[in-house]
Design a protein around this motif. Sequence first.
Motif, mmCIF file in Angstrom:
data_model
loop_
_atom_site.group_PDB
_atom_site.id
_atom_site.type_symbol
_atom_site.label_atom_id
_atom_site.label_comp_id
_atom_site.label_asym_id
_atom_site.label_seq_id
_atom_site.Cartn_x
_atom_site.Cartn_y
_atom_site.Cartn_z
ATOM 1 N N ALA A 73 0.826 -1.210 0.000
ATOM 2 C CA ALA A 73 0.000 0.000 0.000
ATOM 3 C C ALA A 73 0.860 1.259 0.000
ATOM 4 N N VAL A 74 1.917 1.262 0.790
ATOM 5 C CA VAL A 74 2.820 2.416 0.824
ATOM 6 C C VAL A 74 3.447 2.628 -0.548
ATOM 7 N N GLU A 75 3.912 1.563 -1.164
ATOM 8 C CA GLU A 75 4.535 1.676 -2.487
ATOM 9 C C GLU A 75 3.548 2.184 -3.530
ATOM 10 N N LYS A 76 2.305 1.749 -3.441
ATOM 11 C CA LYS A 76 1.281 2.197 -4.391
ATOM 12 C C LYS A 76 1.061 3.699 -4.274
ATOM 13 N N VAL A 77 0.942 4.187 -3.050
ATOM 14 C CA VAL A 77 0.720 5.617 -2.830
ATOM 15 C C VAL A 77 1.920 6.418 -3.334
ATOM 16 N N LYS A 78 3.110 5.947 -3.051
ATOM 17 C CA LYS A 78 4.304 6.644 -3.527
ATOM 18 C C LYS A 78 4.367 6.636 -5.057
ATOM 19 N N ALA A 79 4.066 5.498 -5.667
ATOM 20 C CA ALA A 79 4.143 5.373 -7.122
ATOM 21 C C ALA A 79 3.122 6.249 -7.839
ATOM 22 N N ASP A 80 1.964 6.444 -7.224
ATOM 23 C CA ASP A 80 0.946 7.289 -7.843
ATOM 24 C C ASP A 80 1.386 8.747 -7.914
ATOM 25 N N ALA A 81 2.263 9.145 -7.028
ATOM 26 C CA ALA A 81 2.878 10.477 -7.062
ATOM 27 C C ALA A 81 1.863 11.606 -7.210
ATOM 28 N N ASN A 82 0.792 11.533 -6.425
ATOM 29 C CA ASN A 82 -0.225 12.579 -6.436
ATOM 30 C C ASN A 82 -0.385 13.077 -4.994
ATOM 31 N N GLN A 83 -0.027 14.328 -4.749
ATOM 32 C CA GLN A 83 -0.016 14.835 -3.380
ATOM 33 C C GLN A 83 -1.392 14.811 -2.726
ATOM 34 N N ASP A 84 -2.438 15.135 -3.472
ATOM 35 C CA ASP A 84 -3.789 15.106 -2.899
ATOM 36 C C ASP A 84 -4.183 13.682 -2.502
ATOM 37 N N GLU A 85 -3.885 12.739 -3.377
ATOM 38 C CA GLU A 85 -4.161 11.335 -3.057
ATOM 39 C C GLU A 85 -3.320 10.888 -1.864
ATOM 40 N N HIS A 86 -2.067 11.272 -1.856
ATOM 41 C CA HIS A 86 -1.144 10.960 -0.768
ATOM 42 C C HIS A 86 -1.702 11.463 0.563
ATOM 43 N N ASP A 87 -2.162 12.700 0.568
ATOM 44 C CA ASP A 87 -2.724 13.291 1.790
ATOM 45 C C ASP A 87 -4.002 12.571 2.219
ATOM 46 N N PHE A 88 -4.833 12.238 1.255
ATOM 47 C CA PHE A 88 -6.108 11.590 1.560
ATOM 48 C C PHE A 88 -5.897 10.183 2.109
ATOM 49 N N LEU A 89 -4.977 9.444 1.534
ATOM 50 C CA LEU A 89 -4.749 8.065 1.964
ATOM 51 C C LEU A 89 -3.812 7.953 3.163
ATOM 52 N N GLY A 90 -3.218 9.062 3.549
ATOM 53 C CA GLY A 90 -2.290 9.067 4.673
ATOM 54 C C GLY A 90 -2.882 8.518 5.962
ATOM 55 N N ARG A 91 -4.128 8.811 6.238
ATOM 56 C CA ARG A 91 -4.784 8.330 7.456
ATOM 57 C C ARG A 91 -4.833 6.800 7.475
ATOM 58 N N ARG A 92 -5.139 6.200 6.363
ATOM 59 C CA ARG A 92 -5.216 4.731 6.315
ATOM 60 C C ARG A 92 -3.837 4.109 6.513
ATOM 61 N N LEU A 93 -2.822 4.689 5.899
ATOM 62 C CA LEU A 93 -1.458 4.194 6.095
ATOM 63 C C LEU A 93 -1.025 4.368 7.549
ATOM 64 N N TYR A 94 -1.376 5.491 8.122
ATOM 65 C CA TYR A 94 -1.050 5.771 9.523
ATOM 66 C C TYR A 94 -1.720 4.751 10.447
ATOM 67 N N ASN A 95 -3.000 4.469 10.199
ATOM 68 C CA ASN A 95 -3.720 3.495 11.028
ATOM 69 C C ASN A 95 -3.115 2.101 10.891
ATOM 70 N N MET A 96 -2.744 1.734 9.680
ATOM 71 C CA MET A 96 -2.094 0.437 9.474
ATOM 72 C C MET A 96 -0.778 0.373 10.248
ATOM 73 N N THR A 97 -0.022 1.450 10.204
ATOM 74 C CA THR A 97 1.253 1.507 10.915
ATOM 75 C C THR A 97 1.048 1.256 12.401
ATOM 76 N N GLY A 98 0.125 1.989 12.986
ATOM 77 C CA GLY A 98 -0.133 1.836 14.422
ATOM 78 C C GLY A 98 -0.639 0.455 14.778
ATOM 79 N N ASP A 99 -1.543 -0.067 13.980
ATOM 80 C CA ASP A 99 -2.097 -1.396 14.257
ATOM 81 C C ASP A 99 -1.010 -2.468 14.231
ATOM 82 N N ILE A 100 -0.142 -2.398 13.266
ATOM 83 C CA ILE A 100 0.911 -3.412 13.138
ATOM 84 C C ILE A 100 1.914 -3.293 14.273
ATOM 85 N N ILE A 101 2.372 -2.097 14.547
ATOM 86 C CA ILE A 101 3.374 -1.932 15.606
ATOM 87 C C ILE A 101 2.790 -2.286 16.972
ATOM 88 N N LEU A 102 1.563 -1.874 17.232
ATOM 89 C CA LEU A 102 0.947 -2.245 18.506
ATOM 90 C C LEU A 102 0.764 -3.756 18.620
#
Length: 127
Positions: free
Chosen positions: A47-76
């Motif tokens: 998912a992180v690679e997909k967001v980076k590859a799309d190279a769209n800042q608005d999309e990046h900002d919008f999907l950031g919350r989901r990536l952030y939640n995944m990060t926290g869930d996995i580390i916890l």
Amino acid sequence: QVVAAIRYITNGTYLNIMTEMLTEAVSEAVKPLKDRIAKCVDLYAEAVEKVKADANQDEHDFLGRRLYNMTGDIILSLLLLRDATNNAEEFEKSANVFTRLAEEECVGSHAFVMNFSAEDLKNYVTE
């Protein structure tokens, strides 16, 4: 929180931390949970690679919350597995419950991110 963390999500810092944590030994009782979280780490990386590859800042900002939640869930989850390994009586049930919830969120967020395009942003804006 998302704004502060997204840089470290997209530059691989958190993925490296997850990968390192996955090398830690866990008790036999929580090994199946570790395997499930390892699959979530793979979904996260994709998912992180997909967001980076799309190279769209608005999309990046919008999907950031989901990536952030995944990060926290996995580390916890990984931290709970560590705790359950060291003190099963205290943490094993919590590790079982939380890991399953984390897996659910990671799978769903992965599906959302992978099927999202910048064109979809128009559906989330009110006029």
